[in-house]
Enzyme design. Structure first.
Site, PDB file in Angstrom:
ATOM      1  CG  ASP A   1    -169.252 -12.057   4.334  1.00 40.25           C
ATOM      2  OD1 ASP A   1    -168.787 -11.881   3.190  1.00 40.25           O
ATOM      3  OD2 ASP A   1    -169.254 -11.176   5.211  1.00 40.25           O
TER       4      ASP A   1
ATOM      5  CG  ASP B   1    -175.468 -12.779   7.546  1.00 40.60           C
ATOM      6  OD1 ASP B   1    -174.436 -13.433   7.316  1.00 40.60           O
ATOM      7  OD2 ASP B   1    -175.636 -11.614   7.159  1.00 40.60           O
TER       8      ASP B   1
END
Length: 439
Positions: A219, A157
């Site tokens: 993601d 992330d």
């Protein structure tokens, strides 16, 4: 080697430095290896062709009733709420999701969501020109710089975290300090790449042997823009080669033949052998988690733009068509398309998809008959969110009915990434002058 930067005023600790723009001999060898590894033999054309085509649902052939004034008013309301939150979240951040539609605050030592608030501050600054939004965003970037030294960076992330903070800051202000921080984050993200399976490991220590080893998630598609940007700003092609390799691996393993997606997929990190798809936040392993589908729609539209490869846009379109066929009448998806809970929605998935469809419409040839349909889908989604899903006066968030983690009973709340993509979508829809994509 670049010379030392100079700044008119101190804005925090100096992040780690890196040389650029010329790639080393080792980097060139890595780039050559990536472009010629077996996974790359499966071309983008083949990956797109392997997915079935449903076509765009007929209902998106007609423009929605939303008009520019309605969406402009929604944007103005959103900016006013961002402004009202500045004092509470000037150098701190909203929690990932609210409690009774009210965000608590958190620091920037860990987690994956802090940058969405900084992204909202940048959007508000670009819409209004008000310096207080820029001041808040730049103050927050100091915490992202400190995180590179002492916080959690052991995650895929990093793309989310540093694209909407440091990359956006560099694009808007030209401050090379932000460029340096973002490049350091890109280096750390590139270190998570596993050559044998050709993917970026999502969680855990690279080289470890626990359940995270060799595991990626859908993601990650929205973390790839950090690597593409790093290649653009340095001239070093290895970042983009890693990003495209991961995108192809994800298409091979995470995208199903019918156009739906797995949430997560595991490969043997040493041999690259595919071990199977699962879910972490969806209903079950073989279901289609709505937010993951939205990440993939937007992610492949972005890959198409960065690589100038039409097959990635075709893949985005097929993923998008699956999503659109599964939507209820109000254009806001169930949290998982296969879950037996029609009343549990995820407005954050809708907001992401609205941006993804707009990006896809901009990336397809203007004569493509699907372009107006995807624009209509984006506008219809934003209209529904603005009219039916905005949080009330007692909330400090923007969108209600977001589902962070249904299995942990975290739903029917605000989620900070949903708020960010809602505002990005409104900015896109109102075509605010001089706004350029952060991703």
């Amino acid at each position: 080697m670049c010379g030392a930067y100079s700044f008119p005023f101190p804005i925090g600790p100096t992040p780690p430095r890196r040389p650029d723009p010329f790639p080393s001999a080792g980097t060139v060898r890595l780039w050559f290896t990536l472009l010629n590894r077996p996974i790359m033999a499966r071309s983008p054309e083949a990956l797109a062709t392997a997915v079935s085509e449903q076509g765009v649902p007929e209902r998106y052939a007609t423009p929605p009733t939303a008009n520019h004034d309605l969406l402009a008013e929604a944007l103005n309301d959103a900016v006013e709420r961002i402004d009202a939150n500045l004092e509470d979240f000037y150098d701190r951040f909203p929690e990932p999701s609210s409690d009774d539609l009210v965000y608590g605050s958190t620091d920037n030592a860990g987690g994956w969501t802090t940058s969405f608030w900084t992204g909202l501050c940048w959007l508000a600054y670009e819409v209004t020109g008000a310096g207080r939004f820029r001041d808040a965003a730049e103050t927050q970037i100091e915490t992202f710089e400190r995180r590179l030294e002492s916080g959690d960076t052991n995650t895929h992330d990093l793309g989310f975290l540093y694209t909407l903070s440091a990359v956006a800051g560099h694009r808007i202000t030209g401050n090379d300090r932000y460029r340096s921080a973002a490049l350091t984050a890109a280096d750390l993200l590139a270190e998570r790449f596993l050559e044998a399976p050709g993917l970026i490991q999502a969680w855990g220590d690279v080289g470890g042997d626990d359940w995270t080893a060799g595991r990626t998630i859908v993601d990650t598609m929205m973390n790839l823009p950090l690597l593409f940007w790093a290649s653009e700003t340095t001239g070093d092609p290895s970042y983009a080669a890693i990003a495209e390799t991961h995108a192809r691996t994800a298409a091979d393993h995470l995208v199903r033949e019918d156009g739906s997606t797995f949430h997560t997929f595991k490969c043997d990190p040493e041999t690259g052998e595919p071990l199977g798809g699962e879910t972490a936040q969806g209903y079950e392993d073989d279901s289609c988690w709505a937010r993951g589908q939205a990440w993939a729609i937007y992610g492949y539209a972005l890959v198409s733009d960065y690589r100038s490869r039409a097959p990635y846009a075709e893949l985005s379109a097929k993923l998008g068509n699956y999503y659109l066929h599964e939507l209820p009448d109000d254009d806001v998806p169930r949290w998982d398309f296969d879950a037996p809970e029609p009343d549990i929605r995820d407005t954050s998935a809708a907001a992401i998809a609205a941006c993804g469809f707009d990006e896809l419409a901009r990336g397809l040839p203007s004569a493509d008959e699907r372009v107006p349909a995807y624009r209509n889908a984006s506008l219809a989604t934003l209209e529904s969110l603005a009219e039916h899903y905005t949080a009330g006066a007692d909330s400090n968030g923007l969108l209600s009915d977001a589902a962070y983690h249904r299995k942990e009973d975290d739903y029917d709340e605000c989620c900070i990434w949903g708020d960010y993509f809602y505002v990005e979508g409104l900015v896109r829809a109102t075509e605010h002058a001089d706004w350029g994509r952060y991703w």
